[in-house]
Write an enzyme that holds these catalytic residues in place. Structure first.
Site, PDB file in Angstrom:
ATOM      1  CG  ASP A 290     -34.140 -60.945 -27.532  1.00 52.37           C
ATOM      2  OD1 ASP A 290     -33.396 -61.120 -26.558  1.00 52.37           O
ATOM      3  OD2 ASP A 290     -33.948 -60.063 -28.388  1.00 52.37           O
TER       4      ASP A 290
ATOM      5  CG  ASP B 296     -32.127 -55.801 -24.642  1.00 55.26           C
ATOM      6  OD1 ASP B 296     -32.790 -54.989 -23.986  1.00 55.26           O
ATOM      7  OD2 ASP B 296     -31.235 -56.525 -24.156  1.00 55.26           O
TER       8      ASP B 296
ATOM      9  CG  ASP C 233     -33.614 -58.151 -32.048  1.00 49.17           C
ATOM     10  OD1 ASP C 233     -32.631 -57.472 -32.420  1.00 49.17           O
ATOM     11  OD2 ASP C 233     -33.652 -58.699 -30.942  1.00 49.17           O
TER      12      ASP C 233
END
Length: 223
Positions: free
Chosen positions: A7, A9, A184
C-alpha cells in the site's frame, strides 16, 4: 521472483497523498477553500473508519482535475511533491524496498489513490509498477470520471488479478506464491487475506486488532 505488494499512503509514506492533495488545492486556492476542506476531511474520516463511499469520494476528488490543463496540473504536481510528499519520506520504507530488491522480488504498489497523484510518487520510490484508481482521460483531458474498477478494498483484488493475467509484459514472471502485502489500513484486509505473507505496517487500530487476532506480523517504518 516473489511479488512484494505495498500500500502507499501511511505505509510507504508518512501520510495520505490523496488527502494531502486536497489540502494542497485548498492552500493554493484552486478550489473553494471552506467547502473543499470540509468535504476532504469528511471523506478522509469515512476512509479511516472503513466506511468510505468510494464512488462519491472519487466524484468529489476528480472534479478539480477536469478544470485544469495538463500544463497546469503538471506544475501543481511538481510543487505538491516538494511541499507535501517530500516531508512524508520514510528512510525505513526505502530500506524495506531495497531489501526486497536485493532478494530479487518484484515491487508493486496497489493504492486506492488515483494515478495522477500517485504515479510520480511511485517513480520516486523506484518500484517496478503501480496499480491505482484510474481517472478517465479523453483527448488529453481529465473528465472527472473513473475508468475501470476503483482500486479500493476488494477492488484491489480485482485489479491485481486483472494485472496478473498479463504481468509478463511488465516484467513479472512469477505468481502469487510467497506473495507479501504491506499495509496500514483496515480497508486492505480483503487483499491481505489473499496473500501468503500479510504484514501490518504502523496499522490503524482496527487493523492492529485484526492482525493480532490472526497472528500477522506488525512492523513500524517510523520508529
Amino acid at each position: 521472483m516473489a511479488l512484494a505488494i505495498f500500500d502507499l499512503d501511511n505505509t510507504l509514506i508518512a501520510g495520505d497523498s490523496d488527502h494531502a492533495w486536497g489540502e494542497f488545492l485548498v492552500e493554493r486556492s484552486v478550489v473553494n477553500k471552506d467547502l473543499y476542506k470540509r468535504e476532504n476531511d469528511r471523506f478522509y474520516a469515512d476512509y479511516e473508519r472503513g466506511e468510505l463511499d468510494i464512488n462519491a469520494y472519487l466524484a468529489f476528488s476528480l472534479e478539480p482535475l477536469k478544470h485544469l490543463s495538463a500544463a497546469q496540473l503538471a506544475d501543481l504536481h511538481r510543487q505538491f511533491m516538494l511541499d507535501k510528499i517530500a516531508p512524508m519520506h520514510l528512510p525505513q520504507a526505502q530500506a524495506l524496498l531495497q531489501q526486497h530488491r536485493d532478494n530479487g522480488d518484484y515491487l508493486l504498489i496497489i493504492t486506492s489513490t488515483n494515478r495522477f497523484i500517485t504515479q510520480p510518487i511511485a517513480q520516486a520510490l523506484g518500484v517496478d509498477h503501480i496499480l491505482a484508481t484510474e481517472a478517465e482521460i479523453v483527448d488529453g483531458c481529465y473528465t472527472g470520471n473513473i475508468q475501470g474498477t476503483p482500486c479500493y478494498q476488494a477492488g484491489k483484488i480485482t485489479r491485481l488479478h486483472e494485472w496478473l493475467t498479463n504481468a509478463e509484459q511488465f516484467g513479472f514472471t512469477g505468481n502469487m506464491e510467497g506473495c507479501f502485502f504491506y499495509s496500514d489500513s483496515i480497508n486492505d484486509v480483503p487483499l491481505m487475506e489473499q496473500v501468503d505473507i500479510p504484514i501490518a505496517v504502523d496499522p490503524d487500530t482496527a487493523l492492529r486488532q485484526h492482525a493480532n487476532k490472526h497472528g500477522w506480523p506488525i512492523i513500524s517504518l517510523r520508529d
